[in-house]
Design a protein around this motif. Structure first.
Motif, PDB file in Angstrom:
ATOM      1  N   PHE A   1      16.495   5.067  48.073  1.00 22.50           N
ATOM      2  CA  PHE A   1      15.138   5.353  48.267  1.00 22.50           C
ATOM      3  C   PHE A   1      14.396   4.066  47.816  1.00 22.50           C
ATOM      4  CE2 PHE A   1      14.016   9.317  50.179  1.00 22.50           C
ATOM      5  CZ  PHE A   1      15.412   9.760  50.438  1.00 22.50           C
ATOM      6  N   SER A   2      14.557   3.837  46.631  1.00 22.06           N
ATOM      7  CA  SER A   2      13.606   2.301  46.158  1.00 22.06           C
ATOM      8  C   SER A   2      14.214   1.010  46.760  1.00 22.06           C
ATOM      9  CB  SER A   2      13.822   2.114  44.683  1.00 22.06           C
ATOM     10  OG  SER A   2      14.554   3.350  43.964  1.00 22.06           O
ATOM     11  N   ALA A   3      15.265   0.900  47.476  1.00 21.36           N
ATOM     12  CA  ALA A   3      15.791  -0.226  47.985  1.00 21.36           C
ATOM     13  C   ALA A   3      14.797  -0.233  49.633  1.00 21.36           C
ATOM     14  CB  ALA A   3      17.063  -0.019  48.497  1.00 21.36           C
ATOM     15  N   MET A   4      14.046   0.590  49.987  1.00 17.01           N
ATOM     16  CA  MET A   4      13.384   0.507  51.339  1.00 17.01           C
ATOM     17  C   MET A   4      12.141  -0.381  51.018  1.00 17.01           C
ATOM     18  SD  MET A   4      12.579   3.983  53.065  1.00 17.01           S
ATOM     19  CE  MET A   4      11.979   5.103  51.530  1.00 17.01           C
ATOM     20  N   PRO A   5      12.050  -1.227  51.596  1.00 16.53           N
ATOM     21  CA  PRO A   5      10.663  -2.370  51.662  1.00 16.53           C
ATOM     22  C   PRO A   5       9.574  -1.499  51.531  1.00 16.53           C
ATOM     23  CG  PRO A   5      12.209  -2.874  53.599  1.00 16.53           C
ATOM     24  CD  PRO A   5      12.630  -1.576  53.120  1.00 16.53           C
ATOM     25  N   SER A   6       8.691  -1.934  50.794  1.00 23.90           N
ATOM     26  CA  SER A   6       7.610  -1.212  50.193  1.00 23.90           C
ATOM     27  C   SER A   6       6.425  -1.170  51.057  1.00 23.90           C
ATOM     28  CB  SER A   6       6.626  -1.810  48.855  1.00 23.90           C
ATOM     29  OG  SER A   6       6.458  -3.233  49.297  1.00 23.90           O
ATOM     30  N   MET A   7       6.276  -1.959  52.089  1.00 25.61           N
ATOM     31  CA  MET A   7       4.964  -2.021  53.326  1.00 25.61           C
ATOM     32  C   MET A   7       3.656  -2.418  52.632  1.00 25.61           C
ATOM     33  SD  MET A   7       5.971  -1.833  56.238  1.00 25.61           S
ATOM     34  CE  MET A   7       4.896  -1.528  57.162  1.00 25.61           C
ATOM     35  N   ASP A   8       3.788  -2.723  51.253  1.00 26.40           N
ATOM     36  CA  ASP A   8       2.502  -2.903  50.570  1.00 26.40           C
ATOM     37  C   ASP A   8       2.352  -4.232  50.114  1.00 26.40           C
ATOM     38  OD1 ASP A   8       0.168  -2.935  49.105  1.00 26.40           O
ATOM     39  OD2 ASP A   8       0.732  -1.238  47.603  1.00 26.40           O
ATOM     40  N   PRO A   9       1.692  -5.171  50.604  1.00 26.91           N
ATOM     41  CA  PRO A   9       1.716  -6.480  50.172  1.00 26.91           C
ATOM     42  C   PRO A   9       1.345  -6.567  48.636  1.00 26.91           C
ATOM     43  CG  PRO A   9       0.328  -6.275  52.172  1.00 26.91           C
ATOM     44  CD  PRO A   9       0.766  -4.813  51.616  1.00 26.91           C
ATOM     45  N   ASP A  10       0.358  -5.637  48.290  1.00 28.96           N
ATOM     46  CA  ASP A  10      -0.135  -5.872  47.025  1.00 28.96           C
ATOM     47  C   ASP A  10       0.992  -5.313  45.789  1.00 28.96           C
ATOM     48  OD1 ASP A  10      -2.439  -6.807  47.739  1.00 28.96           O
ATOM     49  OD2 ASP A  10      -3.297  -5.012  48.032  1.00 28.96           O
TER      50      ASP A  10
ATOM     51  N   LYS B   1       9.852  -5.207  42.668  1.00 29.73           N
ATOM     52  CA  LYS B   1      10.063  -6.226  41.626  1.00 29.73           C
ATOM     53  C   LYS B   1      11.495  -6.573  41.328  1.00 29.73           C
ATOM     54  CE  LYS B   1       5.454  -6.278  40.331  1.00 29.73           C
ATOM     55  NZ  LYS B   1       4.867  -5.159  41.004  1.00 29.73           N
ATOM     56  N   GLU B   2      12.080  -5.433  41.280  1.00 25.01           N
ATOM     57  CA  GLU B   2      13.499  -5.528  40.811  1.00 25.01           C
ATOM     58  C   GLU B   2      14.364  -4.924  41.984  1.00 25.01           C
ATOM     59  OE1 GLU B   2      15.299  -4.272  36.766  1.00 25.01           O
ATOM     60  OE2 GLU B   2      13.308  -4.836  36.322  1.00 25.01           O
ATOM     61  N   PRO B   3      15.635  -5.549  42.096  1.00 21.91           N
ATOM     62  CA  PRO B   3      16.457  -4.643  43.058  1.00 21.91           C
ATOM     63  C   PRO B   3      17.030  -3.335  42.210  1.00 21.91           C
ATOM     64  CG  PRO B   3      17.631  -6.652  42.307  1.00 21.91           C
ATOM     65  CD  PRO B   3      15.935  -6.530  41.843  1.00 21.91           C
ATOM     66  N   PRO B   4      16.964  -2.306  42.866  1.00 18.66           N
ATOM     67  CA  PRO B   4      17.351  -0.996  42.104  1.00 18.66           C
ATOM     68  C   PRO B   4      18.853  -0.918  41.965  1.00 18.66           C
ATOM     69  CG  PRO B   4      16.822  -0.595  44.644  1.00 18.66           C
ATOM     70  CD  PRO B   4      16.378  -2.014  44.257  1.00 18.66           C
ATOM     71  N   LEU B   5      19.555  -1.732  42.602  1.00 23.61           N
ATOM     72  CA  LEU B   5      21.159  -1.750  42.472  1.00 23.61           C
ATOM     73  C   LEU B   5      21.560  -3.060  42.581  1.00 23.61           C
ATOM     74  CD1 LEU B   5      22.766   1.089  44.526  1.00 23.61           C
ATOM     75  CD2 LEU B   5      22.514   0.953  42.125  1.00 23.61           C
ATOM     76  N   ALA B   6      22.613  -3.602  41.317  1.00 26.64           N
ATOM     77  CA  ALA B   6      22.986  -4.768  41.516  1.00 26.64           C
ATOM     78  C   ALA B   6      24.548  -4.586  42.239  1.00 26.64           C
ATOM     79  CB  ALA B   6      23.508  -5.183  40.115  1.00 26.64           C
TER      80      ALA B   6
END
Lengths: 349, 325
Positions: free
Chosen positions: A267-276, A280-285
């Motif tokens: 879920f956190s890997a989804m692009p945020s759609m919020d330019p502000d 910041k960090e990839p959720p998985l390596a």
């Protein structure tokens, strides 16, 4: 006579309480052959012990990364790939016992991702759409095909005698949907059916799928890697990782709280759609491990931030959460007896 | 300071059994170190724009008009050695499918070193150490060992990292990225996007990132140019495009992203499909699909309006207050 009247699915047998399809302990290993003798050298554990059920009229979304076994599960559901182990029960009838493969395919149809590769280039659109109905011996297959083409938004007079290469991607995917529905199935498996389409066309096809579901009382298994699409169309979401089910839950529940660390990362890997507020960090390596030699214990432990010794050894069981029994997760963090140092506390922030 | 990129009235036609008007009067300018996303659907001309920039279009079948200057150099006039130096040295490209773009019979170290030797004129040993350094910078674990791997020994995400290392090895001023994350899983895609963002800061190069996914554009770029039917129909900062899209097509694309649509709610889909581009558009190419089209839209090409500094939108409606809808 409208198209709804010509839609004649096989009769309901078990009533609304009986799941339309139930799979238990589904397993498929693909052999990897090599050497001059072509012996099996390893096995890709594509689907390993997958169990779930789909209620009548429900849409189950399946998500996961490539190689997690989504598509193999779909193919197993309609018997395109032969299962190694496990049971598939369609409306109370087990496949191979009271239900033949041909009968199963009358009730379950599939739409694939690649709309071009799945249409015979030498058949006209009308012949393609009518083909399955002919094989199944339904009455007046061509009439049925024309009506179904009309229903999915392809004027039969304009499109019936064209060939697949003369159509756009969105139109071809409509042909595939018409072809699946010409058999009057009760369950449609959509394997990345909208993924190859452009966004504006994708929205049209999603609207069409929603309309068809309401009109024909369909049940969908919807496979996609796009979480927004899956959320939009599904009632429940099933998350797979390396051939196993790690979480199944109603859409609202999983959107509120992702109980498995893998689901949370996805879920956190989804692009945020919020330019502000960009990620910041990839959720998985790293990439998912190879399904030929999946990690022991919990298969996610190699990439999990919360893994402990028990995760390497014991396979977590899929069980309901305390606050919501319909929200099932396979993670030691949620099992108070698992022996994980933080067992029973849920996933930490 | 010279503009990194100055593209003026670019037109590209493909000739053959039928003519395709792929790019129609595209102008684009970029400052040094800027990140621009070219957003559009298939057939909108995004990839053709990139290929024109590298001079990769087949010369016999394509007719190119207009001017392109990269760092003040007219690249349409480059031939032979000069063109070779420009490709990969000044401007380089990351492709969508790294498995096809890398040579399967050479190790990845060899491929990166080859490019460094060509452009920087250093010997093999030096080039290999540059290659090793690049693999480290794109965060490939145990780079020393990976240097001697062949492309098939790497996963998709790793191969894309190698492509990026290869593209950046000669420190280009402009990096062209053609949907580099489309073939990757979501968890790997975000890793590559963040890596590109870091490297862009570190090397200070300009990036043109082609994508069909608005979410990806938001993650990577400062500015966005939206393409439709071979034209740029709207341009602005990422902020302006997301918060204040003026063109109905951009608004439709944003809605189709399903970011915050309620489950089961009817989607406001853009009807129809993009035009075939067999003729050069002489009216607004989006008018047949546009929910707010007016008779004037079908009569003539829309004017390019400039509602702000470096902000432009090709729509008659954008001139009116939005409340008109």
């Amino acid at each position: 006579m409208s198209v709804t009247d010509t839609y004649q699915p096989t009769p309901d047998t078990g009533g609304p309480a009986q799941p339309l399809i139930r799979v238990t302990g589904l397993q498929k290993y693909f052999p990897v052959r090599g050497g001059i003798l072509g012996r099996t050298q390893a096995k890709v554990q594509a689907v390993d012990g997958v169990s779930f059920e789909v209620k009548k009229g429900e849409t189950l979304g399946i998500v996961g990364e490539s190689g997690c076994g989504k598509s193999t599960t779909a193919k197993l559901l309609i018997g395109l790939v032969e299962k190694d182990k496990g049971e598939i029960v369609f409306d109370g009838h087990a496949l191979g016992e009271r239900l033949s493969l041909k009968e199963l395919r009358r009730g379950v149809q599939m739409v694939f991702q690649d709309s071009y590769a799945t249409l015979n280039p030498r058949l006209t659109i009308l012949d393609s759409v009518a083909f399955g109905a002919k094989v199944q011996g339904l009455d007046n297959p061509e009439e049925l095909a024309r009506k179904m083409m009309d229903r999915v938004g392809l004027d039969p007079d304009r499109f019936a005698h064209r060939y697949p290469h003369e159509l756009s991607g969105g139109q071809r995917q409509r042909v595939n949907i018409a072809r699946a529905l010409a058999m009057s199935p009760r369950l449609v498996v959509l394997d990345e059916a909208v993924s190859a389409l452009d966004k504006s066309v994708e929205a049209q096809v999603l609207n069409l799928l929603n309309d068809l579901r309401a009109e024909f009382g369909l049940t969908y298994v919807f496979i996609s890697h796009d979480l927004n699409v899956v959320r939009y169309i599904s009632d429940r979401i099933l998350v797979m990782y390396l051939g196993e089910v790690v979480e199944v839950a109603p859409v609202d529940s999983i959107w509120q709280e992702q109980a498995h660390p893998y689901t949370r990362s996805l879920f956190s890997a989804m692009p945020s759609m919020d330019p502000d507020n960009r990620t910041k960090e990839p959720p998985l390596a790293g990439d998912p491990p190879n399904p030929i030699n999946p990690p022991s214990g919990c298969r996610f432990h190699t990439r999990c931030r919360f893994a402990s010794a028990v995760c390497k050894e014991a396979v977590p069981k899929l069980a309901g959460l305390a606050r919501n029994g319909d929200h099932m997760v396979a993670c030691h963090l949620h099992d108070a007896q698992s022996g994980h140092p933080k067992a029973g506390q849920g996933v930490p922030e | 300071m010279t503009k990194l990129l100055e593209m003026k009235n670019l037109n590209v036609r493909f000739k053959g059994k039928r003519t395709v008007h792929a790019i129609n009067d595209v102008s684009l300018s970029m400052d040094q170190g800027e990140t621009l996303a070219l957003l559009g659907e298939s057939g909108s001309g995004k990839s053709v724009t990139l290929k024109t920039l590298l001079g990769l279009l087949p010369p016999k079948r394509s007719q190119i008009d207009g001017s392109i200057h990269v760092n003040g150099v007219d690249i349409m006039s480059l031939r032979g050695r000069a063109l070779q130096r420009y490709r990969g040295g000044e401007v380089s490209m990351v492709f969508q499918e790294p498995a096809l773009a890398l040579d399967p019979v050479y190790t990845i170290g060899h491929q990166i070193a080859e490019s460094v030797m060509r452009h920087k004129g250093v010997d093999k040993a030096n080039a290999m150490s540059t290659a090793l350094d690049m693999l480290d910078r794109v965060r490939i674990p145990s780079a020393n060992r990976r240097l001697h791997n062949y492309p098939h020994e790497l996963s998709g995400g790793m191969r894309q990292r190698v492509m990026i290392a290869l593209a950046l090895a000669c420190r280009p001023r402009l990096l062209l990225a053609d949907e580099p994350t489309t073939a990757l899983d979501a968890t790997v895609q975000i890793q590559i996007l963040l890596l590109l963002r870091e490297l862009q800061k570190e090397f200070g190069m300009g990036v043109i990132f082609v994508t069909h996914d608005i979410g990806v554009a938001v993650e990577i770029s400062e500015r966005v140019a939206v393409m439709y039917a071979g034209q740029i129909i709207e341009e602005g900062t990422t902020h302006e495009i997301i918060r204040d899209a003026r063109h109905p097509y951009t608004q439709g694309l944003l809605a189709a992203n399903l970011h915050d649509v309620a489950r089961g709610e009817r989607l406001s889909a853009i009807p129809g499909a993009p035009p075939a581009l067999e003729a050069r558009p002489d009216s607004c190419p989006f008018a047949p699909r546009c929910p707010v089209a007016m008779p004037e839209c079908r009569a003539d090409l829309p004017p390019m309006l400039a509602p702000g500094d470096r902000r432009r939108v090709a729509c008659l409606r954008a001139a009116q207050p939005i409340a008109a809808e």
